[in-house]
Design a protein around this motif. Structure first.
Motif, short mmCIF file in Angstrom:
data_model
loop_
_atom_site.label_atom_id
_atom_site.label_comp_id
_atom_site.label_asym_id
_atom_site.label_seq_id
_atom_site.Cartn_x
_atom_site.Cartn_y
_atom_site.Cartn_z
N LYS A 1 2.81 -1.09 -5.56
CA LYS A 1 4.25 -1.15 -5.68
C LYS A 1 4.63 -0.80 -7.25
N ASP B 1 -7.77 -7.15 -3.67
CA ASP B 1 -6.56 -7.19 -2.71
C ASP B 1 -5.11 -7.29 -3.28
N TYR B 2 -5.35 -8.06 -4.44
CA TYR B 2 -3.81 -8.15 -5.27
C TYR B 2 -3.54 -7.11 -6.15
N THR C 1 0.42 5.95 2.94
CA THR C 1 0.49 5.54 4.32
C THR C 1 0.46 6.30 5.03
N GLU D 1 -4.67 -4.08 -5.32
CA GLU D 1 -4.41 -3.00 -4.89
C GLU D 1 -2.96 -2.94 -4.06
N SER D 2 -2.19 -4.08 -3.89
CA SER D 2 -1.16 -4.18 -3.37
C SER D 2 -0.04 -3.91 -4.69
#
Length: 557
Positions: A514, A506-507, A303, A509-510
């Motif tokens: 996690k 997108d899912y 991040t 990558e998320s």
């Protein structure tokens, strides 16, 4: 012969010689040597210009008549376009070809290029195009299928064949079996991104330089024991470079900058699979999760911005960071101040080997050239193709574009190496030079060259000793995985695939983040994650990919 007859003969001879002299002057002016040159414009000459000498290999190129071809030019803010650069004169002197240049700032290049092509106002030659940007222009017919014309481009064709680039060229093909972008070509793989480490800290503590990810883990673990208040690895680029390098070494996996659409070619079974649900991908996630759990990797790596990661590295709060050669130079410049010159050592490692072996991914193709469909109707179209082939793909053309004019900007040493003239600087060469090869002369210009592209000897001529060592080590100690065959979607199929893959990835990558950070458990949450991927369309995506691949793969032969 009588005296009178002799006088008549002499008079006739004088007249004949005078006419010949005037004819010679006219010829010189027409070839562009006169001050009032009026070059033949593309589309306006009565007959096609011809090369002055037959040269089937297109080693050299020169047109008997002056030609001018329109060019879309991406102006780099580090060396903005100049009309009086020596490169323009050097190309004209060599080939009798000049450019009608349409200059666009690099920041606006992609948007302006799209607008010009869609309105039919694009120049003939459109360089600096990255695959698959050309795909959007194919349905309208605005750009040419360049594969139809490579038989007119002997340098390009020879390099593809001799350097074994056929499979990689196939990845640019469309459903009609043609490709619409002339890519830049590399004889050798020239990777630049890697993992940089404080090797002085390793040597001080007798920690071996890691060659595998397991050895990397052991090195990080030892550093954590010795420096408990640090995160030994704190990454930049939001760890996308690191994950991109690491994932393929775990097997059927990809991540970070290489994540793509989730579809992976299983060469052993000649079919496509959805890699984010494979055991290999799970093992890859488990490795990085272990680094996070044991405090070996900074969780902010995913991040934080680059400046934050750099600050930690240059102040000794971390010892490992992703970097390319340019960024490595920046790190050292800062560390000369924060740590002290000669008080540290930083080295960029070749990609560590993993469970799948010492493998790497990459391509020897790079940004290239689109050609406007309007160019085909030009009477000098074939000459333009030969000129493009010479300038961008011949050794002679690339030496000119990379190094400039011998005796003016560079010289050759006794052993044949290239060397800038003492007052000229470029990249790492001649840092005290007062003139810049790109800024002041236009050579070394990204519109006309790939920094480390072309023949091996020319690519290496631009490399610093450190970069040369890195590239040679990667090529000798790592195996480049073969390029996957393209899936030749038509426009409707591509839209369908994108509608499935975009929300799905997108899912992924998320959930990848996690799993790595421990916010989701690989033991208890993995099966649900796999089912969620299926519900979001992973099976449908793979089914579509394999259906199209199996029905069109003969096109690639």
């Amino acid at each position: 012969m009588s005296k009178g007859l002799k006088n008549v003969f002499i008079a006739i001879l004088v007249v004949f010689m005078s006419l010949s002299l005037f004819a010679g002057c006219g010829s010189d002016d027409q070839t562009g040597t006169g001050d009032n040159e009026q070059p033949v414009q593309t589309g306006q000459s009565d007959e096609s210009a011809q090369p002055s000498e037959a040269d089937d290999d297109n080693v050299s190129f020169h047109s008997d008549q002056p030609l001018k071809f329109s060019l879309l030019y991406s102006s780099n803010p580090d060396y903005p376009y100049k009309e009086d650069w020596l490169i323009w004169k050097a190309i004209k002197d060599k080939t009798n070809v000049s450019f009608d240049v349409m200059v666009v700032p690099m920041s606006d290049y992609a948007q302006k290029r799209s607008l010009l092509i869609s309105t039919g106002d694009a120049p003939y030659i459109i360089p600096k195009t990255y695959h698959p940007d050309e795909v959007q222009f194919i349905p309208s017919g605005a750009i040419l299928p360049v594969s139809d014309y490579v038989d007119k481009m002997p340098n390009f064709s020879r390099q593809v064949k001799e350097w074994g680039l056929e499979d990689e060229i196939n990845t640019y093909k469309q459903k009609d079996g043609k490709y619409y972008l002339l890519p830049g070509l590399h004889e050798i793989l020239t990777p630049d991104y890697g993992v940089a480490m404080r090797t002085d800290i390793l040597e001080k503590n007798n920690i071996p330089l890691p060659n595998t990810w397991d050895e990397m883990y052991e090195a990080l673990k030892k550093l954590k024991q010795l420096y408990p208040d640090t995160y030994p690895l704190s990454d930049r680029y939001q760890a996308k470079s690191l994950l991109n390098i690491a994932a393929p070494t775990f097997g059927k996996a990809a991540a970070g900058w290489g994540a793509g659409d989730g579809v992976y070619y299983d060469r052993d079974n000649d079919k496509f699979i959805f890699y984010p649900t494979t055991d290999d991908y799970k093992n890859f996630l488990a490795y990085f999760n272990k680094l996070i759990k044991e405090g070996l990797m900074d969780p902010e790596s995913f991040t934080q911005n680059d400046d934050q990661a750099i600050q930690k590295f240059v102040t000794g709060k971390s010892f490992v960071i992703s970097a390319n050669s340019q960024h490595l130079t920046g790190l050292r410049k800062t560390m000369d101040e924060t740590v002290g010159k000669d008080a540290y050592e930083v080295k960029k490692l070749i990609p560590p080997a993993g469970p799948a072996g010492p493998v790497i991914t990459g391509s020897r193709l790079e940004n290239g050239i689109m050609i406007s469909s309007k160019a085909k109707d030009d009477p000098n179209f074939e000459q333009m193709l030969k000129f493009i082939d010479w300038l961008w793909y011949s050794d002679e053309g690339q030496i000119l574009c990379k190094w400039g004019v011998e005796g003016t900007t560079y010289k050759r040493t006794a052993d044949g190496k290239f060397e800038l003239m003492p007052d000229i600087t470029f990249q790492w060469m001649n840092p005290s030079g007062t003139k810049d090869l790109r800024k002041d002369f236009g050579f070394g210009n990204g519109v006309f060259i790939l920094m480390y592209g072309g023949p091996k000897y020319l690519a290496e001529s631009y490399m610093s000793p450190e970069d040369l060592e890195f590239v040679n080590e990667v090529n000798s100690k790592r195996e480049l995985l073969p390029a996957a065959p393209p899936i030749l979607y038509d426009e409707g199929e591509r839209e369908q695939a994108n509608m499935l893959s975009t929300p799905l990835m997108d899912y992924v990558e998320s959930m990848t983040l996690k799993f790595i950070l421990g916010d989701a458990s690989l033991e208890s949450d993995w099966d649900k994650y796999v089912q969620d991927c299926k519900q979001k369309g992973s099976d449908r995506l793979v089914e579509l990919a394999n259906k199209v691949y199996q029905s069109t793969k003969d096109v690639l032969k």
